[in-house]
Scaffold this motif. Structure first.
Motif, short mmCIF file in Angstrom:
data_model
loop_
_atom_site.label_atom_id
_atom_site.label_comp_id
_atom_site.label_asym_id
_atom_site.label_seq_id
_atom_site.Cartn_x
_atom_site.Cartn_y
_atom_site.Cartn_z
N GLN A 1 7.11 91.98 13.26
CA GLN A 1 7.79 93.21 13.57
C GLN A 1 7.00 94.37 12.95
O GLN A 1 6.75 94.37 11.74
CB GLN A 1 9.22 93.18 13.03
CG GLN A 1 10.08 94.31 13.52
CD GLN A 1 11.53 94.15 13.09
OE1 GLN A 1 11.83 93.44 12.13
NE2 GLN A 1 12.42 94.80 13.81
N LEU A 2 6.62 95.31 13.77
CA LEU A 2 5.85 96.46 13.32
C LEU A 2 6.81 97.57 12.91
O LEU A 2 7.62 98.02 13.72
CB LEU A 2 4.92 96.94 14.43
CG LEU A 2 4.01 95.89 15.07
CD1 LEU A 2 3.13 96.52 16.13
CD2 LEU A 2 3.16 95.18 14.03
N GLN A 3 6.68 98.00 11.68
CA GLN A 3 7.60 99.00 11.17
C GLN A 3 6.90 100.01 10.28
O GLN A 3 5.92 99.70 9.60
CB GLN A 3 8.73 98.35 10.36
CG GLN A 3 9.72 97.54 11.16
CD GLN A 3 10.87 97.07 10.30
OE1 GLN A 3 10.92 97.30 9.10
NE2 GLN A 3 11.82 96.41 10.92
N LEU A 4 7.42 101.23 10.30
CA LEU A 4 7.09 102.27 9.34
C LEU A 4 8.40 102.69 8.67
O LEU A 4 9.36 103.03 9.36
CB LEU A 4 6.45 103.47 10.02
CG LEU A 4 5.06 103.27 10.63
CD1 LEU A 4 4.66 104.50 11.44
CD2 LEU A 4 4.03 103.00 9.54
N PHE A 27 1.48 95.32 10.13
CA PHE A 27 0.16 95.75 10.58
C PHE A 27 -0.55 96.45 9.44
O PHE A 27 0.07 96.83 8.44
CB PHE A 27 0.25 96.65 11.82
CG PHE A 27 0.91 97.97 11.58
CD1 PHE A 27 2.28 98.09 11.53
CD2 PHE A 27 0.14 99.12 11.41
CE1 PHE A 27 2.89 99.31 11.31
CE2 PHE A 27 0.74 100.35 11.20
CZ PHE A 27 2.12 100.44 11.15
N THR A 28 -1.84 96.61 9.60
CA THR A 28 -2.67 97.21 8.57
C THR A 28 -2.88 98.68 8.90
O THR A 28 -3.58 99.02 9.86
CB THR A 28 -4.02 96.49 8.46
OG1 THR A 28 -3.79 95.11 8.15
CG2 THR A 28 -4.87 97.12 7.36
N TYR A 117 2.31 108.13 20.06
CA TYR A 117 1.95 107.21 19.00
C TYR A 117 2.53 105.81 19.26
O TYR A 117 3.55 105.65 19.94
CB TYR A 117 2.45 107.72 17.65
CG TYR A 117 1.52 108.71 16.99
CD1 TYR A 117 0.69 108.30 15.96
CD2 TYR A 117 1.47 110.04 17.39
CE1 TYR A 117 -0.16 109.20 15.33
CE2 TYR A 117 0.62 110.94 16.78
CZ TYR A 117 -0.20 110.51 15.75
OH TYR A 117 -1.04 111.41 15.13
N ASP A 118 1.90 104.79 18.69
CA ASP A 118 2.33 103.42 18.89
C ASP A 118 3.62 103.09 18.14
O ASP A 118 4.48 102.37 18.64
CB ASP A 118 1.24 102.44 18.45
CG ASP A 118 -0.04 102.59 19.25
OD1 ASP A 118 0.03 102.74 20.48
OD2 ASP A 118 -1.12 102.56 18.62
N ILE A 119 3.74 103.61 16.92
CA ILE A 119 4.85 103.25 16.03
C ILE A 119 5.36 104.51 15.35
O ILE A 119 4.57 105.33 14.88
CB ILE A 119 4.39 102.24 14.96
CG1 ILE A 119 3.68 101.05 15.62
CG2 ILE A 119 5.57 101.76 14.13
CD1 ILE A 119 2.88 100.22 14.65
N TRP A 120 6.67 104.64 15.28
CA TRP A 120 7.33 105.76 14.62
C TRP A 120 8.26 105.27 13.52
O TRP A 120 8.90 104.23 13.66
CB TRP A 120 8.14 106.58 15.62
CG TRP A 120 7.32 107.43 16.54
CD1 TRP A 120 6.75 107.06 17.72
CD2 TRP A 120 6.99 108.81 16.36
NE1 TRP A 120 6.09 108.11 18.29
CE2 TRP A 120 6.21 109.20 17.48
CE3 TRP A 120 7.27 109.75 15.38
CZ2 TRP A 120 5.72 110.50 17.63
CZ3 TRP A 120 6.78 111.03 15.52
CH2 TRP A 120 6.02 111.40 16.63
#
Length: 130
Positions: A1-4, A27-28, A117-120
């Motif tokens: 799961q990609l998260q910010l 992710f890096t 953007y890819d991820i928020w």
């Protein structure tokens, strides 16, 4: 799961400082361009500060230039927005966003408000009040 995940917002008096954090998971972040955006009630989203993926080129909106600083800590997979000399008009919800190694000619292009953007992140409230 990609998260910010954003943190560091809160209440501060005019002239005070806050440091916003944006921690990445799944992710890096080192391989992503980063943008900090903000949106105040009744106003459109504004690109505040952005940094490129590898070259470290930065952009600051005129309204924050000289007061805000964007930075990375790759070991912590986190980016920061140091906000100094805060003003009432800085009150807004602040968002961070990540885009995988975009091809750009200028860092300013990363701060266009409608850039995809890819991820928020979820946003963090900053309130400047006396």
């Amino acid at each position: 799961q990609l998260q910010l995940v954003e943190s560091g917002g809160g209440l501060v008096q005019p002239g005070g400082s806050l440091r916003l954090s944006c921690a990445a998971s799944g992710f890096t972040l080192e391989y992503y361009a980063i943008g900090w955006f903000r949106q105040a009630p009744g106003k459109e989203r504004e690109g505040v500060s952005c940094v490129s993926a590898s070259t470290g080129y930065t952009y600051y909106a005129d309204s924050v230039k000289g007061r805000f600083t964007i930075s990375r800590d790759n070991a912590k997979n986190t980016v920061y927005l140091q906000m100094n000399s805060l003003k009432l008009e800085d009150t807004a919800v602040y968002y961070c966003a990540a885009e995988y190694h975009p091809f750009i000619t200028t860092a300013q292009a990363l701060c266009v408000p409608d850039r995809e953007y890819d991820i928020w992140g979820q946003g963090t409230q900053v309130t400047v009040s006396s």
